[in-house]
Design a protein around this motif. Structure first.
Motif, PDB file in Angstrom:
ATOM      1  N   ALA A  67       0.835  -1.205   0.000  1.00 40.13           N
ATOM      2  CA  ALA A  67       0.000   0.000   0.000  1.00 40.13           C
ATOM      3  C   ALA A  67       0.867   1.250   0.000  1.00 40.13           C
ATOM      4  O   ALA A  67       1.967   1.251   0.549  1.00 40.13           O
ATOM      5  CB  ALA A  67      -0.895   0.002   1.240  1.00 40.13           C
ATOM      6  N   THR A  71      -2.683   5.269   1.648  1.00 40.07           N
ATOM      7  CA  THR A  71      -3.606   4.145   1.820  1.00 40.07           C
ATOM      8  C   THR A  71      -3.412   3.513   3.193  1.00 40.07           C
ATOM      9  O   THR A  71      -4.377   3.191   3.884  1.00 40.07           O
ATOM     10  CB  THR A  71      -3.389   3.110   0.697  1.00 40.07           C
ATOM     11  OG1 THR A  71      -3.640   3.744  -0.558  1.00 40.07           O
ATOM     12  CG2 THR A  71      -4.314   1.918   0.852  1.00 40.07           C
ATOM     13  N   GLU A 147      -7.339   1.311  -4.050  1.00 35.81           N
ATOM     14  CA  GLU A 147      -6.869   1.749  -2.731  1.00 35.81           C
ATOM     15  C   GLU A 147      -7.911   1.479  -1.651  1.00 35.81           C
ATOM     16  O   GLU A 147      -7.587   0.970  -0.575  1.00 35.81           O
ATOM     17  CB  GLU A 147      -6.528   3.240  -2.755  1.00 35.81           C
ATOM     18  CG  GLU A 147      -5.298   3.584  -3.555  1.00 35.81           C
ATOM     19  CD  GLU A 147      -5.108   5.082  -3.718  1.00 35.81           C
ATOM     20  OE1 GLU A 147      -3.965   5.531  -3.550  1.00 35.81           O
ATOM     21  OE2 GLU A 147      -6.089   5.798  -4.022  1.00 35.81           O
TER      22      GLU A 147
END
Length: 189
Positions: A67, A71, A147
């Motif tokens: 990520a 995020t 996301e």
């Protein structure tokens, strides 16, 4: 501007300036997300502070392959918001747009816009947590479906289903506020 990887390496090494940069870069979005989820400015600020405390203390746990920093921070804030809502369960209402209050008497247009925002916020607050989260992160935070799916730990298809159900539920909740003539010729809200 540093990449997420460079920024997180610096934070892991204790670089306070890098940490301050991360807070400056992501702080507003995290606080706004928490407010949209909780409807309470004080609780939202607490969630934002806890999110960034965890950034400082747990930066070593971030995995850039899984990520982006934004995020990852949204996922932390999301989990904290869910925990907060479970703790309070009693819906205390919203502190909506106190920042826009003006010293002068508001115009009819301003009152109507505030009323519309209040209805939208109330309808959002009434949605199930996952639908509300999906809608807020997608439409208010501007995060991509990928996301948001990562933050909620669901597939993109599952997220799209959450968004669809959330939009439908939101539309149904808001439709009761549409002006409709009653049997006497008056107007119902």
């Amino acid at each position: 501007m540093l990449t997420d990887e460079q920024l997180m390496e610096a934070i892991v090494d204790g670089d306070r300036q890098a940490y301050a940069g991360a807070v400056k870069q992501h702080g507003r979005a995290i606080a706004a997300y928490a407010f949209r989820m909780l409807g309470n400015e004080s609780e939202a600020q607490d969630i934002a502070q806890e999110t960034f405390l965890r950034l400082w203390t747990q930066a070593h746990r971030w995995d850039g392959d899984k990520a982006s920093l934004g995020t990852w921070l949204h996922r932390i804030a999301h989990n904290l918001c869910i925990d907060q809502r479970r703790r309070t369960r009693a819906d205390t209402g919203s502190e909506l747009d106190e920042f826009t209050a003006e010293a002068d008497t508001p115009s009819a247009d301003q009152l109507a816009q505030q009323s519309d925002r209040n209805r939208l916020e109330a309808a959002l607050a009434d949605l199930p947590e996952r639908q509300r989260s999906a809608l807020v992160m997608t439409y208010y935070q501007g995060l991509s479906n990928k996301e948001v799916a990562g933050i909620l730990d669901v597939s993109v298809d599952a997220l799209e289903s959450l968004l669809s159900r959330g939009r439908k539920a939101l539309k149904n909740r808001l439709s009761k506020y549409v002006y409709q003539p009653d049997s006497t010729g008056g107007v119902n809200r």
